[in-house]
Design a protein around this motif. Structure first.
Motif, mmCIF file in Angstrom:
data_model
loop_
_atom_site.group_PDB
_atom_site.id
_atom_site.type_symbol
_atom_site.label_atom_id
_atom_site.label_comp_id
_atom_site.label_asym_id
_atom_site.label_seq_id
_atom_site.Cartn_x
_atom_site.Cartn_y
_atom_site.Cartn_z
ATOM 1 N N ARG A 171 0.059 -3.077 -10.829
ATOM 2 C CA ARG A 171 -0.118 -4.505 -11.131
ATOM 3 C C ARG A 171 0.961 -5.365 -10.473
ATOM 4 O O ARG A 171 1.273 -6.457 -10.938
ATOM 5 N N GLU A 172 1.524 -4.887 -9.373
ATOM 6 C CA GLU A 172 2.510 -5.668 -8.619
ATOM 7 C C GLU A 172 1.770 -6.411 -7.501
ATOM 8 O O GLU A 172 1.878 -6.090 -6.315
ATOM 9 N N HIS A 173 1.023 -7.416 -7.902
ATOM 10 C CA HIS A 173 0.112 -8.080 -6.981
ATOM 11 C C HIS A 173 0.840 -8.861 -5.879
ATOM 12 O O HIS A 173 0.346 -8.944 -4.748
ATOM 13 N N ASP A 174 1.975 -9.465 -6.195
ATOM 14 C CA ASP A 174 2.711 -10.222 -5.176
ATOM 15 C C ASP A 174 3.168 -9.318 -4.042
ATOM 16 O O ASP A 174 3.023 -9.648 -2.859
ATOM 17 N N LYS A 175 3.730 -8.162 -4.400
ATOM 18 C CA LYS A 175 4.175 -7.214 -3.375
ATOM 19 C C LYS A 175 2.979 -6.654 -2.601
ATOM 20 O O LYS A 175 3.053 -6.473 -1.381
ATOM 21 N N ALA A 176 1.884 -6.392 -3.322
ATOM 22 C CA ALA A 176 0.684 -5.875 -2.649
ATOM 23 C C ALA A 176 0.152 -6.880 -1.645
ATOM 24 O O ALA A 176 -0.252 -6.521 -0.528
ATOM 25 N N LEU A 177 0.173 -8.166 -2.031
ATOM 26 C CA LEU A 177 -0.319 -9.201 -1.129
ATOM 27 C C LEU A 177 0.549 -9.297 0.115
ATOM 28 O O LEU A 177 0.045 -9.514 1.234
ATOM 29 N N MET A 178 1.849 -9.122 -0.038
ATOM 30 C CA MET A 178 2.749 -9.145 1.114
ATOM 31 C C MET A 178 2.448 -7.983 2.060
ATOM 32 O O MET A 178 2.463 -8.148 3.283
ATOM 33 N N VAL A 179 2.187 -6.811 1.500
ATOM 34 C CA VAL A 179 1.839 -5.650 2.331
ATOM 35 C C VAL A 179 0.544 -5.920 3.082
ATOM 36 O O VAL A 179 0.418 -5.626 4.280
#
Length: 583
Positions: A159-167
């Protein structure tokens, strides 16, 4: 999201020390040399003399490393360690072991660093390189994408969506230009739960097998001289067995060949004698089909009935007579509880096999119903007809239309692969039309240059056997989309004459013929094995249907009669048993 890996072994798992897996202390770069022979002194004495380079004409290093891997796969870790120490060969280098560990422990930055220093197999010095060597044709960017995709999915799972979006924006988009793939990955951000994410991504999570699957796919891109393919000895032994089976002219044993001796079957065990002749039909017999469990046989023909026989006694269980014309085809449900009959009266009927009662009378077509296959869910089936419109329609058990496949006009036969992937359609001309059953999308069309008479798909879902009116049968590779073998010697004509795959391991192609004989070839080599006459066959009988199950061969005629062949021993035993029952 990658292809599933075989998780039975430990080759791509956390390796033991002899395979240079991760331990409490990382091994030094000088500890091993990636499978090359150690030149330094041994622990217990002077330097070992370098052994002969060959082991019975095989490379000693290759054999030893494969043996170490196999011992590890089987759980004999101490033995694998001993072989490694005694021989002086290691399974893999510290760099390879570090890469393996980085993937399995989710150390993505380290994995990419090791990938960045790889060399290609054709580069100078790659054969003696102690690091990662890419296999010919491998693409580092594709490998990076797989690693970053795993990283992205694990971030979503946490649920670390911000980091996932950056990737997604900064790491994945720059590597991959397939907008459909990137759009799919971006859509996964909307998943409301871990379960939904795993379902939509076809991915089992960080704590499942996904990292092992990723490692298996990455390993295929690394030179096998550096990172052995998984379970290599097992693959080699399987190839040996397959080669022996393929070379066995009279192969009739369903048992797996032993490794202790060369495999050969006795020619006298090959099906050659008629066990039964069934003559309960009052007209031509057009089709015979075994149930999936082999305990029943359905036959149909011009006398407007379908007979269900019990196997092996061949006693009649039911005669399905509610047809107004000849029945050209039948299809068993996957659990053998239901049967669909395809009739020239333009109806398809659904039957209860246990009671023999008709459950449903489907929609009346404009032209005769020609064929049927069941969907893998056992809750629906696809009907093919000679109609010009609506010739390929999927129905549920309530006779409600589910899907119109918009198939070609005038369909004569259908086949569905056992894995549920391929739906193959045969038209009244020279073509096969191949659909992806899962996605319901049209895949491709092949022109086989002569009118077709039957279709049969192999149990491994890879090959399609097509018989043709010109006395020519072809084996089509459904993946490669091309014929890969052909079989000649039988007589075709303007009648429906079928061919089938049969025998142990489906090693044979069996086809009827206008002269009333059965013709048998080796599937792999197309070697003409045998021509078998049926008892009492005369020139007026043409074989129209051929079906196999286990070591049974059943065929029927366009004149009354069904014959069954089995191997000589079983045929003689059955005859003895029958004679005993008479007394």
């Amino acid at each position: 999201m990658l292809a599933d890996a075989d998780g039975s072994g430990t080759t791509n798992g956390r390796s033991r020390s002899y395979a240079n897996g991760k331990s409490s202390q990382r091994p030094s770069a000088a500890a091993t040399t990636n499978g090359t022979h150690k030149s330094g002194p041994s622990k217990n004495g002077p330097s070992k003399p370098r052994p002969s380079e060959k082991y019975f004409n095989h490379d000693r290093e290759e054999v030893t490393r494969i043996l170490i891997q196999a011992l590890s796969d089987m759980g004999y870790h101490s033995a694998a360690q001993d072989v490694s120490e005694t021989s002086g060969y290691e399974l893999e280098s510290p760099t390879v072991a570090s890469f393996r560990t980085a993937i399995l422990e989710g150390e993505w930055a380290e994995a990419e660093e090791l990938l960045d220093i790889t060399v290609s197999s054709g580069e100078v010095g790659s054969s003696h390189n102690s690091g990662l060597v890419l296999a010919t044709g491998s693409d580092r960017n594709v490998m990076r994408f797989w690693i970053r995709q795993q990283k992205y999915l694990e971030l979503l799972e946490r649920r670390e969506h911000d980091k996932a979006l950056m990737v997604l924006r900064n790491e994945l988009t720059s590597l991959y230009q397939d907008t459909r793939k990137l759009h799919f990955l971006s859509g996964l951000i909307m998943c409301q739960s871990k379960e939904e994410l795993r379902l939509k991504a076809s991915w089992d999570g960080a704590n499942g097998r996904s990292r092992y699957t990723l490692l298996s796919e990455l390993a295929k891109c690394i030179s096998p001289s550096v990172m052995l393919p998984e379970h290599r000895l097992s693959d080699l032994l399987n190839q040996v067995k397959e080669a022996q089976i393929t070379g066995c002219v009279w192969h009739s044993s369903g048992e797996t060949p032993t490794l202790y001796s060369d495999h050969i079957c006795n020619r006298h065990d090959f099906p050659t004698e008629t066990v039964f002749e069934l003559d309960d039909h009052a007209g031509e017999v057009w089709q015979v089909v075994f149930s999936h469990d082999g305990t029943k046989l359905a036959s149909s023909g011009s006398d407007k009935q379908v007979i269900i026989w019990e196997v092996p006694s061949f006693k009649i269980l039911h005669s399905l007579k509610e047809h107004d014309s000849g029945v050209g085809n039948v299809a068993w449900s996957w659990d053998d509880s239901m049967l669909v009959t395809c009739c020239q009266d333009r109806y398809a009927r659904l039957w209860d096999v246990k009671t023999g009662h008709c459950l449903r009378l489907l929609y009346r077509y404009e032209e005769p119903v020609s064929s049927c296959v069941w969907a893998p869910d056992n809750k629906s089936f696809i009907i093919g007809s000679l109609d010009k419109v609506g010739s390929l329609v999927q129905w549920d058990l309530s006779a409600e239309k589910i899907h119109d496949w918009k198939g070609p006009p005038r369909i004569e036969e259908l086949a569905l692969s056992p894995d549920g992937r391929w739906l193959v359609v045969m038209d009244t001309e020279n073509h096969i039309h191949v659909y992806n059953f899962r996605t319901k999308e049209f895949e491709y069309k092949l022109d086989l240059k002569s009118r077709l008479t039957s279709l049969s798909i192999s149990q491994n879902s890879r090959y399609l056997l097509v018989n043709q009116i010109n006395g020519y049968a072809q084996l089509v590779d459904l993946v490669l989309q091309m014929p890969v073998q052909h079989y000649t010697g039988h007589i075709g004509g303007n009648f429906v004459i079928r061919a089938s795959l049969g025998g142990a391991h489906e090693m044979f192609v069996i086809a009827g013929s206008e002269d009333g004989f059965l013709n048998i070839w080796s599937k792999a080599t197309a070697q003409y094995g045998r021509t078998i006459p049926g008892g009492g066959i005369n020139g007026n009988k043409r074989q129209s249907g051929v079906q196999t199950f286990d070591q049974k061969v059943v065929f029927c005629y366009e004149m009354p009669g069904i014959h069954q062949f089995k191997n000589t021993y079983i045929a003689q035993r059955l005859k003895v048993d029958e004679s005993r029952e008479q007394y």
